[in-house]
Write a protein that holds these residues in place. Structure first.
Motif, PDB file in Angstrom:
ATOM      1  N   ALA A 179     -15.736  42.294   4.589  1.00 51.56           N
ATOM      2  CA  ALA A 179     -14.757  42.021   3.530  1.00 51.56           C
ATOM      3  C   ALA A 179     -15.259  40.929   2.608  1.00 51.56           C
ATOM      4  O   ALA A 179     -15.090  41.009   1.382  1.00 51.56           O
ATOM      5  N   PHE A 203     -17.757  42.447   0.351  1.00 53.81           N
ATOM      6  CA  PHE A 203     -17.089  43.309  -0.630  1.00 53.81           C
ATOM      7  C   PHE A 203     -16.516  42.489  -1.777  1.00 53.81           C
ATOM      8  O   PHE A 203     -16.736  42.805  -2.952  1.00 53.81           O
ATOM      9  N   TRP A 204     -15.766  41.416  -1.466  1.00 52.07           N
ATOM     10  CA  TRP A 204     -15.125  40.645  -2.525  1.00 52.07           C
ATOM     11  C   TRP A 204     -16.137  39.880  -3.363  1.00 52.07           C
ATOM     12  O   TRP A 204     -15.921  39.663  -4.562  1.00 52.07           O
ATOM     13  N   ALA A 263     -17.218  42.652  -5.650  1.00 54.11           N
ATOM     14  CA  ALA A 263     -16.114  43.127  -6.486  1.00 54.11           C
ATOM     15  C   ALA A 263     -15.826  42.170  -7.631  1.00 54.11           C
ATOM     16  O   ALA A 263     -15.570  42.588  -8.771  1.00 54.11           O
ATOM     17  N   ALA A 288     -14.089  49.929  -0.958  1.00 47.43           N
ATOM     18  CA  ALA A 288     -12.632  49.998  -1.025  1.00 47.43           C
ATOM     19  C   ALA A 288     -12.159  51.435  -0.821  1.00 47.43           C
ATOM     20  O   ALA A 288     -12.942  52.389  -0.882  1.00 47.43           O
ATOM     21  N   ASP A 330      -9.135  46.862   0.740  1.00 47.34           N
ATOM     22  CA  ASP A 330     -10.501  46.402   0.958  1.00 47.34           C
ATOM     23  C   ASP A 330     -11.017  46.944   2.291  1.00 47.34           C
ATOM     24  O   ASP A 330     -10.302  47.680   2.991  1.00 47.34           O
TER      25      ASP A 330
END
Length: 240
Positions: A140, A143-144, A147, A211, A228
């Motif tokens: 996560a 990912f962020w 993102a 996502a 997410d």
């Protein structure tokens, strides 16, 4: 162009009351734009808004995200705690140990936050909102980072943290073991693609990063609901 973090949203049983607590506590102003709901504008370098959305469900479990607030001295930490309590917060026990220096509180609807002891080196360069601390995986955090286009500032032992290049709080994910996810979270992010861009193209980019789409919201055409890699919900708004 990547989306920017437009707001951190709270589901609230009494949005005006909860917004008033955080406005008074953080000394943030309320937005004059009623189309965005009850929204507070940051009065510092936090970089994102707080939105308060009506919900008929009361809080029943610990949130997967919470604020870590900084203090400059033990006296300052005490003043911050006393001020929060005067505005409607309360002490809570989430398993913290007596030797730990931070103070754990909850806002009027039970949303947890911590007032961190002075001298915390991890938050040394951050403002009053030092971090948005999350229960989440290393995946996560990665990912962020991709993102939002924010660099990783910590990546060790499956714990990750990112921070905007413009400053503001760190966003952290503590790694395993993770809390079980049951039902919709009370806190979520609103992302906004830049003006003139294609929201669907941005949603597809986020899917390519890990996502998943979970719908378009409660009949709203102005947002795409996504999750997410840990299954925590967020929204992609119309470009702005």
């Amino acid at each position: 162009m990547t989306s920017h973090l437009h707001a951190l949203c709270f589901d609230a049983y009494d949005p005006p009351r909860l917004a008033r607590f955080w406005a008074d506590f953080l000394c943030w102003e309320r937005s004059e734009d009623s189309s965005d709901g009850i929204t507070l504008l940051p009065g510092d370098d936090t970089g994102f808004r707080l939105r308060f959305l009506p919900s008929q469900e009361r809080k029943t479990r610990q949130n997967h995200m919470h604020f870590d607030l900084t203090s400059t001295s033990l006296d300052d930490q005490k003043r911050v705690v006393e001020r929060a309590l005067e505005l409607g917060a309360r002490h809570i026990d989430i398993g913290q140990r007596p030797e730990e220096g931070h103070v754990v509180l909850a806002d009027p609807e039970g949303n947890e936050f911590c007032v961190i002891e002075p001298g915390n080196s991890f938050l040394a360069e951050c403002g009053f909102i030092g971090a948005l601390a999350g229960d989440g995986s290393q995946e996560a955090g990665y990912f962020w980072s991709r993102a939002l286009g924010w660099p990783l500032v910590w990546d060790q032992d499956q714990e990750t943290a990112i921070r905007s290049p413009h400053g503001g709080p760190k966003f952290t994910w503590g790694g395993p073991p993770l809390m079980p996810k049951t039902g919709k979270e009370r806190l979520h992010f609103d992302l906004a693609p830049p003006a003139g861009s294609d929201r669907q193209a941005e949603a597809e980019r986020l899917v390519s990063l890990g996502a998943t789409r979970i719908g378009t919201g409660q009949g709203d055409a102005d947002r795409v609901m996504m999750a997410d890699p840990d299954g925590h919900e967020f929204c992609v708004l119309t470009p702005r």
